[in-house]
Design a protein around this motif. Structure first.
Motif, PDB file in Angstrom:
ATOM      1  N   TYR A  39      -0.674  -4.585  11.446  1.00  0.00           N
ATOM      2  CA  TYR A  39       0.251  -3.485  11.697  1.00  0.00           C
ATOM      3  C   TYR A  39      -0.469  -2.368  12.439  1.00  0.00           C
ATOM      4  O   TYR A  39      -1.695  -2.229  12.372  1.00  0.00           O
ATOM      5  N   SER A  40       0.328  -1.534  13.101  1.00  0.00           N
ATOM      6  CA  SER A  40      -0.219  -0.384  13.806  1.00  0.00           C
ATOM      7  C   SER A  40      -0.314   0.813  12.866  1.00  0.00           C
ATOM      8  O   SER A  40       0.181   0.789  11.737  1.00  0.00           O
ATOM      9  N   ALA A  41      -0.904   1.891  13.345  1.00  0.00           N
ATOM     10  CA  ALA A  41      -1.032   3.109  12.547  1.00  0.00           C
ATOM     11  C   ALA A  41       0.325   3.706  12.214  1.00  0.00           C
ATOM     12  O   ALA A  41       0.485   4.366  11.188  1.00  0.00           O
ATOM     13  N   SER A  42       1.322   3.469  13.053  1.00  0.00           N
ATOM     14  CA  SER A  42       2.644   4.035  12.793  1.00  0.00           C
ATOM     15  C   SER A  42       3.312   3.401  11.582  1.00  0.00           C
ATOM     16  O   SER A  42       4.190   4.003  10.969  1.00  0.00           O
ATOM     17  N   LYS A  43       2.915   2.199  11.208  1.00  0.00           N
ATOM     18  CA  LYS A  43       3.413   1.573   9.984  1.00  0.00           C
ATOM     19  C   LYS A  43       2.659   2.095   8.768  1.00  0.00           C
ATOM     20  O   LYS A  43       3.214   2.231   7.674  1.00  0.00           O
ATOM     21  N   LEU A  44       1.372   2.410   8.961  1.00  0.00           N
ATOM     22  CA  LEU A  44       0.573   2.963   7.866  1.00  0.00           C
ATOM     23  C   LEU A  44       1.075   4.345   7.469  1.00  0.00           C
ATOM     24  O   LEU A  44       1.056   4.710   6.293  1.00  0.00           O
ATOM     25  N   ASN A  45       1.550   5.107   8.441  1.00  0.00           N
ATOM     26  CA  ASN A  45       2.056   6.455   8.181  1.00  0.00           C
ATOM     27  C   ASN A  45       3.398   6.375   7.466  1.00  0.00           C
ATOM     28  O   ASN A  45       4.396   5.959   8.026  1.00  0.00           O
ATOM     29  N   GLY A  46       3.444   6.784   6.196  1.00  0.00           N
ATOM     30  CA  GLY A  46       4.670   6.682   5.400  1.00  0.00           C
ATOM     31  C   GLY A  46       5.786   7.574   5.879  1.00  0.00           C
ATOM     32  O   GLY A  46       6.948   7.361   5.526  1.00  0.00           O
TER      33      GLY A  46
END
Length: 550
Positions: free
Chosen positions: A132-139
């Motif tokens: 996943y990208s960082a945008s998925k990590l960001n809740g």
């Protein structure tokens, strides 16, 4: 991760707010050192703050199960010893940071966000999973490659990468609340193995409830549950960073933990961060540890921070966590959250606070109960909403000595629901008088749709007044006269707000509602009966009078 970088003990990564509303990032040791100075955690989401809170509690449970407040190594001998240790810490009004620091330093290698062998809350085996990208990590985004957020306050490069401090916070969040969209490992896909759904992270399954204090020290202490609900010692504390071996399998069923530090650091996911220079650009993910969410009364209820329900009333000894309803204010769930009712049971945190209050250790304490929740859509496949709510009340309301006061509060909540039903009926009848549809389907344009919106408006209007009324209650045993006065005072307020809303509906209804109309069949159901605003209002007012006297 071939080198060590960003140790959570020293690097600032936890967001806090001070008494002057200033927001700071602090290290793990720095937080414990000044917890009495900070007002609260202040991360990007209240659910993220709760995930961080559980980590902090895991540290405290581990330390103070082994050391006393003076830093002397002394294992807890019995429940009285555990309770006395809690009392001594509470009366100190700040944490003995030396003993906490000494313990954390002994575990330093396990607190590097990037480490060649033991990266914090991660395992390299996760690289076999979904990328996943960082945008998925960001809740705040939870954005995958096939599901983009159109309207966000984060864009451009900020969506593609994040700082190590941000990544550390979101790492805890994803582990706790991740949805069910995670895919099986590449190896499993190659072999055509169909694995069961990973399920949401453990905190995503819960109806989370906890207590906040005047500062972060008080919040941590009030949630530091030293004994179970039977006043028995918990099992030996075993947080994840003390494991000799990092779990590297995919989706492992484990026994229900018998200690809170292990539960609070449960690895619901196998995660591995990707980084480029000094930024995190994404991560890999697999399913992690889980256990049966059904709890048997014989085995006890270790998880203290959730509301419980009985999914089958015929099996009265089995319960599962009960998620919050985002459409309802928290105080409307008070009978379940505070008392437990038929088919439900009290959360462990409520029983713990009750224990402290009855020992006079938090006498005259203004209790602030808080809930947080992540809501999911389509079988928990994606996140749809994050919300939180709180409720202030006098801690003595939980005492068995004040059961009559507690019952009065529950009766008052029930009265609100009774009045809300009368508001609903009034709104429905007036809408029908104006020519609205009597279809039972709750779709836009029907009288049912209109009535539901008016009822929601009523609950919003009484929300503030009810909270102030509840906060003002200071129970006294054997004070029946004052109890009766408080009960009648709320009924007068509630009915007054309902009458005001009813009058507004009448004024906005227009001439058609005044003259009314006659049922014509089809969607109206049985024909021949008449609707009019006047008759609807008369029924409403007489119903309110009867309810107020009842």
């Amino acid at each position: 991760m071939n080198d060590k970088d960003f140790n959570l003990l020293d690097e600032p990564w936890i967001r806090v707010i001070d008494k002057d509303c200033g927001i700071h990032e602090v290290s793990l040791i720095g937080l414990f050192e000044d917890a009495h100075v900070y007002r609260d955690l202040c991360g990007e989401l209240p659910t993220q703050d709760f995930a961080v809170l559980r980590l902090l509690l895991a540290v405290l449970h581990t330390v103070f199960s082994r050391y006393d407040e003076n830093g002397d190594e002394r294992l807890l001998e019995d429940s009285d010893d555990a309770l006395e240790r809690w009392k001594e810490l509470w009366e100190n009004r700040k944490f003995p940071v030396e003993v906490i620091t000494e313990y954390l330093e002994s575990q330093r290698e396990s607190f590097y966000l990037f480490h060649p062998e033991r990266p914090f809350y991660q395992c390299e085996h996760a690289k076999a999973g979904t990328e996943y990208s960082a945008s998925k990590l960001n809740g705040n985004l939870s954005e995958s490659s096939n599901k983009l957020r159109l309207f966000t306050d984060i864009s451009g490069k900020a969506k593609e990468e994040m700082t190590f401090a941000e990544a550390a916070r979101w790492l805890l969040y994803v582990n706790a609340y991740d949805d069910t969209s995670a895919k099986p490992s590449g190896e499993a896909r190659k072999q055509g193995i169909k694995l069961p759904s990973v399920g949401v992270g453990w905190l995503g399954k819960l109806g989370i409830i906890f207590v906040t204090g005047e500062n972060l020290f008080e919040t941590l202490m009030l949630n530091l549950i030293m004994v179970n609900e039977n006043e028995e010692l918990l099992g030996k504390e075993m947080p994840v960073w003390e494991r000799k071996k990092i779990a590297d399998g995919e989706r492992t069923q484990i026994p229900v933990p018998d200690n809170l530090s292990e539960l609070y650091t449960l690895q619901s996911r196998r995660l591995y961060l990707k980084r480029k220079e000094k930024k995190v650009t994404g991560y890999y993910l697999l399913g992690g540890d889980f256990f049966d969410r059904e709890f048997n009364t014989g085995a006890g209820f270790l998880e203290p921070m959730t509301i419980w329900k009985n999914p089958d009333n015929k099996k009265t000894d089995v319960y599962i966590p009960r998620r919050h309803d985002g459409s309802k204010q928290f105080w409307r769930d008070c009978p379940v959250a505070v008392l437990g009712d038929k088919g439900n049971r009290q959360p462990g945190i409520i029983l713990w606070i009750k224990n402290l209050e009855e020992r006079d250790w938090i006498k005259n304490y203004d209790l602030n109960l808080k809930i947080v929740s992540v809501q999911y859509g389509d079988k928990d496949f994606f996140v749809t909403n994050v919300f939180s709510d709180s409720l202030q009340m006098h801690a003595s309301l939980l005492s068995d000595m004040n059961v009559s006061w507690r019952n009065m509060v529950l009766d008052s909540i029930g009265f609100c629901d009774t009045v809300a039903k009368k508001i609903w009926s009034l709104a429905k009848d007036i809408n029908l008088s104006s020519g609205g549809s009597n279809s039972t389907k709750e779709s836009k344009g029907t009288s049912v749709f209109f009535a539901e919106n008016v009822k929601a408006d009523f609950y919003n209007r009484i929300d503030g007044p009810f909270r102030r009324w509840l906060y003002g209650l200071n129970p006294e045993p054997d004070s029946d006269d004052r109890l009766y006065h408080e009960k009648e005072e709320w009924r007068r307020q509630c009915v007054g707000i309902a009458r005001e809303l009813g009058n507004e509906i009448i004024r906005q209804a227009g001439a058609a509602a005044i003259f009314g109309r006659t049922k014509s069949g089809s969607e109206d159901g049985k024909s021949g009966d008449t609707f009019s605003a006047a008759s609807a209002m008369n029924r409403f007012l007489s119903g309110l009078t009867a309810a107020e006297k009842g």
